[in-house]
Motif scaffolding. Structure first.
Motif, PDB file in Angstrom:
ATOM      1  N   VAL A  62       0.841  -1.190   0.000  1.00  0.00           N
ATOM      2  CA  VAL A  62       0.000   0.000   0.000  1.00  0.00           C
ATOM      3  C   VAL A  62       0.877   1.241   0.000  1.00  0.00           C
ATOM      4  CG1 VAL A  62      -1.850   1.214   1.204  1.00  0.00           C
ATOM      5  CG2 VAL A  62      -1.740  -1.284   1.296  1.00  0.00           C
ATOM      6  N   ALA A  63       0.517   2.209  -0.831  1.00  0.00           N
ATOM      7  CA  ALA A  63       1.246   3.478  -0.866  1.00  0.00           C
ATOM      8  C   ALA A  63       1.028   4.232   0.436  1.00  0.00           C
ATOM      9  CB  ALA A  63       0.785   4.316  -2.049  1.00  0.00           C
ATOM     10  N   GLY A  64       2.034   5.005   0.845  1.00  0.00           N
ATOM     11  CA  GLY A  64       1.933   5.773   2.071  1.00  0.00           C
ATOM     12  C   GLY A  64       0.915   6.900   1.970  1.00  0.00           C
ATOM     13  N   PRO A  65       0.614   7.556   3.108  1.00  0.00           N
ATOM     14  CA  PRO A  65      -0.405   8.620   3.112  1.00  0.00           C
ATOM     15  C   PRO A  65      -0.124   9.745   2.124  1.00  0.00           C
ATOM     16  CG  PRO A  65       0.215   8.005   5.354  1.00  0.00           C
ATOM     17  CD  PRO A  65       1.184   7.329   4.444  1.00  0.00           C
ATOM     18  N   LYS A  66       1.143  10.080   1.943  1.00  0.00           N
ATOM     19  CA  LYS A  66       1.504  11.168   1.035  1.00  0.00           C
ATOM     20  C   LYS A  66       2.126  10.642  -0.259  1.00  0.00           C
ATOM     21  CE  LYS A  66       2.295  14.477   4.782  1.00  0.00           C
ATOM     22  NZ  LYS A  66       3.263  15.421   5.394  1.00  0.00           N
ATOM     23  N   GLU A  67       1.907   9.371  -0.533  1.00  0.00           N
ATOM     24  CA  GLU A  67       2.507   8.737  -1.709  1.00  0.00           C
ATOM     25  C   GLU A  67       1.410   8.358  -2.701  1.00  0.00           C
ATOM     26  OE1 GLU A  67       5.439   4.914  -2.756  1.00  0.00           O
ATOM     27  OE2 GLU A  67       4.520   5.132  -0.767  1.00  0.00           O
ATOM     28  N   ASP A  68       1.555   8.801  -3.942  1.00  0.00           N
ATOM     29  CA  ASP A  68       0.602   8.477  -5.002  1.00  0.00           C
ATOM     30  C   ASP A  68       1.387   8.004  -6.218  1.00  0.00           C
ATOM     31  OD1 ASP A  68      -1.322   8.222  -6.909  1.00  0.00           O
ATOM     32  OD2 ASP A  68      -2.192  10.216  -6.648  1.00  0.00           O
ATOM     33  N   PRO A  69       1.405   6.696  -6.474  1.00  0.00           N
ATOM     34  CA  PRO A  69       2.186   6.193  -7.613  1.00  0.00           C
ATOM     35  C   PRO A  69       1.755   6.791  -8.938  1.00  0.00           C
ATOM     36  CG  PRO A  69       1.464   4.394  -6.181  1.00  0.00           C
ATOM     37  CD  PRO A  69       0.741   5.620  -5.729  1.00  0.00           C
ATOM     38  N   PHE A  70       0.478   7.104  -9.085  1.00  0.00           N
ATOM     39  CA  PHE A  70      -0.005   7.678 -10.347  1.00  0.00           C
ATOM     40  C   PHE A  70       0.475   9.120 -10.499  1.00  0.00           C
ATOM     41  CE2 PHE A  70      -2.893   4.151  -9.723  1.00  0.00           C
ATOM     42  CZ  PHE A  70      -3.020   3.647 -11.004  1.00  0.00           C
ATOM     43  N   GLU A  71       0.485   9.861  -9.410  1.00  0.00           N
ATOM     44  CA  GLU A  71       0.980  11.241  -9.465  1.00  0.00           C
ATOM     45  C   GLU A  71       2.474  11.258  -9.755  1.00  0.00           C
ATOM     46  OE1 GLU A  71       0.976  15.355  -9.444  1.00  0.00           O
ATOM     47  OE2 GLU A  71      -0.704  13.932  -9.497  1.00  0.00           O
ATOM     48  N   ALA A  72       3.209  10.302  -9.158  1.00  0.00           N
ATOM     49  CA  ALA A  72       4.645  10.211  -9.417  1.00  0.00           C
ATOM     50  C   ALA A  72       4.913   9.931 -10.888  1.00  0.00           C
ATOM     51  CB  ALA A  72       5.255   9.112  -8.548  1.00  0.00           C
ATOM     52  N   ALA A  73       4.096   9.081 -11.494  1.00  0.00           N
ATOM     53  CA  ALA A  73       4.261   8.785 -12.922  1.00  0.00           C
ATOM     54  C   ALA A  73       3.987  10.020 -13.759  1.00  0.00           C
ATOM     55  CB  ALA A  73       3.329   7.645 -13.320  1.00  0.00           C
ATOM     56  N   ALA A  74       2.966  10.802 -13.376  1.00  0.00           N
ATOM     57  CA  ALA A  74       2.636  12.016 -14.124  1.00  0.00           C
ATOM     58  C   ALA A  74       3.761  13.045 -14.024  1.00  0.00           C
ATOM     59  CB  ALA A  74       1.331  12.599 -13.606  1.00  0.00           C
ATOM     60  N   LYS A  75       4.345  13.170 -12.827  1.00  0.00           N
ATOM     61  CA  LYS A  75       5.443  14.127 -12.650  1.00  0.00           C
ATOM     62  C   LYS A  75       6.663  13.709 -13.456  1.00  0.00           C
ATOM     63  CE  LYS A  75       4.162  15.839  -8.063  1.00  0.00           C
ATOM     64  NZ  LYS A  75       4.542  15.916  -6.631  1.00  0.00           N
ATOM     65  N   ALA A  76       6.924  12.395 -13.478  1.00  0.00           N
ATOM     66  CA  ALA A  76       8.055  11.907 -14.266  1.00  0.00           C
ATOM     67  C   ALA A  76       7.854  12.197 -15.744  1.00  0.00           C
ATOM     68  CB  ALA A  76       8.225  10.403 -14.039  1.00  0.00           C
ATOM     69  N   GLN A  77       6.634  12.088 -16.200  1.00  0.00           N
ATOM     70  CA  GLN A  77       6.322  12.388 -17.593  1.00  0.00           C
ATOM     71  C   GLN A  77       6.513  13.870 -17.886  1.00  0.00           C
ATOM     72  OE1 GLN A  77       2.447  11.075 -18.717  1.00  0.00           O
ATOM     73  NE2 GLN A  77       2.688  11.584 -20.879  1.00  0.00           N
ATOM     74  N   GLY A  78       6.148  14.731 -16.908  1.00  0.00           N
ATOM     75  CA  GLY A  78       6.313  16.167 -17.083  1.00  0.00           C
ATOM     76  C   GLY A  78       7.773  16.573 -17.115  1.00  0.00           C
ATOM     77  N   VAL A  79       8.600  15.914 -16.273  1.00  0.00           N
ATOM     78  CA  VAL A  79      10.034  16.213 -16.245  1.00  0.00           C
ATOM     79  C   VAL A  79      10.680  15.838 -17.570  1.00  0.00           C
ATOM     80  CG1 VAL A  79      12.218  15.541 -15.195  1.00  0.00           C
ATOM     81  CG2 VAL A  79      10.242  16.028 -13.750  1.00  0.00           C
ATOM     82  N   ALA A  80      10.244  14.729 -18.132  1.00  0.00           N
ATOM     83  CA  ALA A  80      10.814  14.291 -19.408  1.00  0.00           C
ATOM     84  C   ALA A  80      10.510  15.265 -20.530  1.00  0.00           C
ATOM     85  CB  ALA A  80      10.267  12.905 -19.764  1.00  0.00           C
ATOM     86  N   ALA A  81       9.442  16.051 -20.413  1.00  0.00           N
ATOM     87  CA  ALA A  81       9.061  16.984 -21.476  1.00  0.00           C
ATOM     88  C   ALA A  81       9.725  18.345 -21.324  1.00  0.00           C
ATOM     89  CB  ALA A  81       7.542  17.144 -21.493  1.00  0.00           C
ATOM     90  N   LYS A  82      10.343  18.632 -20.175  1.00  0.00           N
ATOM     91  CA  LYS A  82      10.893  19.968 -19.917  1.00  0.00           C
ATOM     92  C   LYS A  82      12.009  20.372 -20.864  1.00  0.00           C
ATOM     93  CE  LYS A  82       9.601  20.774 -15.118  1.00  0.00           C
ATOM     94  NZ  LYS A  82      10.081  20.983 -13.743  1.00  0.00           N
ATOM     95  N   PRO A  83      12.963  19.512 -21.219  1.00  0.00           N
ATOM     96  CA  PRO A  83      14.036  19.944 -22.116  1.00  0.00           C
ATOM     97  C   PRO A  83      13.531  20.499 -23.435  1.00  0.00           C
ATOM     98  CG  PRO A  83      14.571  17.847 -21.104  1.00  0.00           C
ATOM     99  CD  PRO A  83      13.154  18.157 -20.743  1.00  0.00           C
ATOM    100  N   VAL A  84      12.471  19.946 -23.986  1.00  0.00           N
ATOM    101  CA  VAL A  84      11.923  20.450 -25.244  1.00  0.00           C
ATOM    102  C   VAL A  84      11.402  21.856 -25.062  1.00  0.00           C
ATOM    103  CG1 VAL A  84      10.163  20.071 -27.001  1.00  0.00           C
ATOM    104  CG2 VAL A  84      11.373  18.118 -25.995  1.00  0.00           C
ATOM    105  N   LYS A  85      10.690  22.081 -23.902  1.00  0.00           N
ATOM    106  CA  LYS A  85      10.143  23.411 -23.648  1.00  0.00           C
ATOM    107  C   LYS A  85      11.264  24.437 -23.473  1.00  0.00           C
ATOM    108  CE  LYS A  85       6.948  25.863 -20.624  1.00  0.00           C
ATOM    109  NZ  LYS A  85       6.072  25.750 -19.444  1.00  0.00           N
ATOM    110  N   ALA A  86      12.337  24.063 -22.777  1.00  0.00           N
ATOM    111  CA  ALA A  86      13.449  24.993 -22.560  1.00  0.00           C
ATOM    112  C   ALA A  86      14.106  25.361 -23.886  1.00  0.00           C
ATOM    113  CB  ALA A  86      14.470  24.347 -21.624  1.00  0.00           C
ATOM    114  N   LYS A  87      14.241  24.365 -24.750  1.00  0.00           N
ATOM    115  CA  LYS A  87      14.839  24.634 -26.053  1.00  0.00           C
ATOM    116  C   LYS A  87      13.971  25.586 -26.855  1.00  0.00           C
ATOM    117  CE  LYS A  87      16.542  22.253 -30.171  1.00  0.00           C
ATOM    118  NZ  LYS A  87      16.715  20.946 -30.836  1.00  0.00           N
TER     119      LYS A  87
END
Length: 642
Positions: A556-581
């Motif tokens: 079970v994920a902890g009280p402040k842990e959301d595996p789905f939110e973590a996946a979404a954030k990882a996806q957002g981080v992967a897109a940042k270099p394109v935006k910076a460019k």
């Protein structure tokens, strides 16, 4: 006298013939009886062997299915040896905990590994958690473990969960299990409907940074409006796609939205919740023409359902957050007679698996021998009939027919003599009757002299002695115990052992320790039997069958842990270099920047239906302007740069 001789002679001949016929008939009857007994015994033997073979096959059937499922799992994942054995043991333990078949649990493992990848099997605890999640959610789906597995694995795939990390995947599956079950409890869409919708809209929702919980809430809102399953998923995907266009919306739509006070940037702002984006769009809720223009005719109904359901969206989201709906529902379902019987069946199937595993090396010989024995025993009646048909039945019948013919002639010859001899026989019968009467009187006298009364008196005496012992039992018991104690204490062996213990205390200590070990072993053995009985007794109706800790295997994920939110954030981080460019390109940087835009085909063909050539030309110009504007605006997003 001459008359008597002439009558008795033929009579004796007739009686002799009759005796011969009776003998022939008795032989035929005995032969038929022996044959019937043989046939019955052979049939019973065949039935007994067949019943034993069927019982054996039924007993090992769960083991055969379990072995086949493990073989399929091994072929799919490459798992062998101890790893495969451990997965099999987990499947059996899960069936005892949740009910159902151990083979079905292995099929669930196979589906999980097939959908999420064989690397999941590297972490056995994570596999156990995912197997438990499938089994628990299946309780809310009328035992459909395959449907449960597909619903959970689809959720993880669509929302880009890190499948290289089995622990993260297991936690995400536990979260998805409870969220979908809570949604099914609160809304109109059942788990299969939710899974079908997520399969279509999951990727779009994940890309739009709509959380897993909000996606499920939106699916329930659409179900409330009559859209379920893949239809709801298609509608949600199209709505999300249109909201994500933002400033790339057609020029006239943007102008209408701006006039209505709608901030287009908020519609595509992935940092905001889906509810916040819909709330911004509610400003045009009652402008059906603009809603249709924005979303298209095919999606306008879904858009209206979502716009008017923003309050319900929040309520569903609240009901799903932090929920344990799946485990709560499973406990309720399992605490029924059907649930208890399901676990009882799982117990006996596990015993069948153990029997199969213990006897597997010998089963080919046992089953082959049983089939041969059944075949032989079924052939015995036919062989008996063939062997005894002529030897037993036909000869006696032939002799009987021949004797009947001969005796018929004798009867015809002596018919008249029988009449005379009958009169003489009557006189003899009367004399015999008198003799029988005298014999009966003699028998009555003998019965009167039978010593049965003496036997009865003896039984009465024995009963009196027993009654006397019972009356003085307490006194007799004390006397017997005193005698026993005297013999024990004054027994030479007892005296000898006591003296040895006094002279050698170490020996006494050793014997005492030995006795303690023996009694400890016996107590432990009794405890094991008691534990086994406590396990089996409820299945036999001799105790309560409480629902076990069904969530004990879940990660079970902890009280402040959301595996789905973590996946979404990882996806957002992967897109940042394109935006910076893109930002560097559009800002010009510190040096002059040359941007080359290559315009290829806007569209393969443009079909214009009009009755006014001037109007058609204006439409062409407007469409070209909008397409060119999209290309230019795409530069700021790092799109279309060459």
């Amino acid at each position: 006298m001459n008359l008597v001789d002439k009558a008795s002679g033929p009579m004796q001949t007739i009686l002799q013939k009759a005796e011969k016929m009776a003998g022939v008939f008795d032989k035929a009857k005995a032969g038929a009886k022996a044959l019937g007994v043989g046939l019955m015994l052979a049939n019973q033997a065949a039935q007994g062997i067949q019943t034993a073979a069927n019982t054996l096959n039924s007993a090992i059937e769960p083991g055969v299915k379990f072995q086949q499922s493990l073989a399929d799992l091994s072929a799919l994942t490459g798992q062998t040896g101890a790893g495969l054995v451990q997965l099999g043991q987990q499947g059996r333990e899960m069936s005892l905990l949740l009910g159902g078949s151990a083979a079905d649990n292995i099929e669930s493992y196979k589906g999980i590994l097939g959908e999420l990848g064989p690397q999941m099997a590297e972490n056995k605890a994570a596999m156990a958690s995912m197997g438990a999640a499938v089994g628990i959610l299946a309780k809310s789906m009328k035992g459909d473990s395959v449907g449960s597995m597909k619903a959970l694995t689809t959720s993880l795939q669509q929302f880009n969960i890190d499948l290289k990390n089995p622990v993260t995947a297991a936690k995400a599956m536990t979260t998805a299990m409870n969220v979908m079950a809570a949604g099914a409890n609160a809304g109109a869409a059942e788990v299969p409907d939710i899974a079908a919708a997520i399969k279509v809209a999951g990727v779009a929702a994940s890309g739009a940074r709509v959380s897993f919980i909000e996606t499920n809430a939106a699916i329930q809102v659409l179900a409330q409006g009559g859209l379920k399953g893949a239809e709801a998923g298609t509608a949600l995907r199209n709505v999300l796609g249109k909201l994500g266009e933002g400033r790339f919306l057609p020029k006239d739509v943007k102008e209408e939205l701006k006039a209505a006070g709608v901030d287009i940037n908020i519609l595509g702002d992935k940092s905001k919740s889906f509810a916040a984006r819909l709330t911004e769009l509610k400003k045009i809720q009652y402008d059906s023409a603009l809603v249709t223009k924005l979303f298209g005719t095919e999606n306008s109904n879904a858009a209206n359902i979502l716009l008017r359901g923003t309050v319900a969206l929040g309520e569903y989201k609240k009901a799903m957050t932090g929920s344990h709906a799946a485990t709560d529902a499973a406990r309720i379902i399992m605490d029924t007679h059907a649930g208890r019987m399901d676990r009882a069946k799982a117990l006996w199937e596990n015993l069948g698996i153990s029997v199969f595993q213990a006897t597997e090396p010998y089963l080919p010989f046992i089953q082959g021998s049983a089939k041969a024995a059944v075949m032989v025993s079924q052939m015995i009646p036919l062989l008996q009939l063939m062997g005894a048909g002529f030897m037993t039945v036909v000869p006696p019948i032939w002799r009987f027919v021949f004797a009947q013919t001969a005796s018929g002639l004798s009867v015809a010859k002596n018919a008249l003599l029988m009449v005379g001899s009958g009169l003489l026989g009557l006189v003899s019968f009367s004399g015999g009757l008198v003799g029988a009467t005298v014999a009966q009187w003699a028998l009555n006298a003998a019965m009167s002299a039978n010593p049965i009364g003496i036997i009865i008196l003896g039984l009465v005496a024995v009963a009196g002695a027993v009654a006397l012992i019972i009356s003085y039992w307490d006194t007799l018991k004390v006397w017997l115990l005193a005698i026993g104690k005297f013999f024990i204490e004054n027994n030479p062996f007892y005296l000898m052992v006591s003296q040895i213990f006094r002279l050698f205390p170490g020996i006494e200590k050793w014997f005492t320790g030995l006795w303690d070990r023996i009694t400890g072993f016996v107590k432990g053995l009794v405890g094991k039997f008691k534990g086994l009985w406590d396990t089996i007794a409820p299945y036999l109706g001799l105790g309560s069958m409480k629902v076990g800790a069904i969530d004990s295997k879940l990660m079970v994920a902890g009280p402040k842990e959301d595996p789905f939110e973590a996946a979404a954030k990882a996806q957002g981080v992967a897109a940042k270099p394109v935006k910076a460019k893109a930002e560097k390109v559009t800002s010009g940087g510190s040096k002059p920047t040359t941007v080359n835009i290559t315009i290829g085909k806007f569209q393969d063909s443009i079909n214009i239906n009009t009755t006014n050539l001037t109007e058609g030309t204006n439409d062409v110009v407007r469409m070209l302007e909008e397409a060119l504007e999209r290309v230019v605006n795409g530069v700021s997003q790092g799109v279309g740069i060459v």
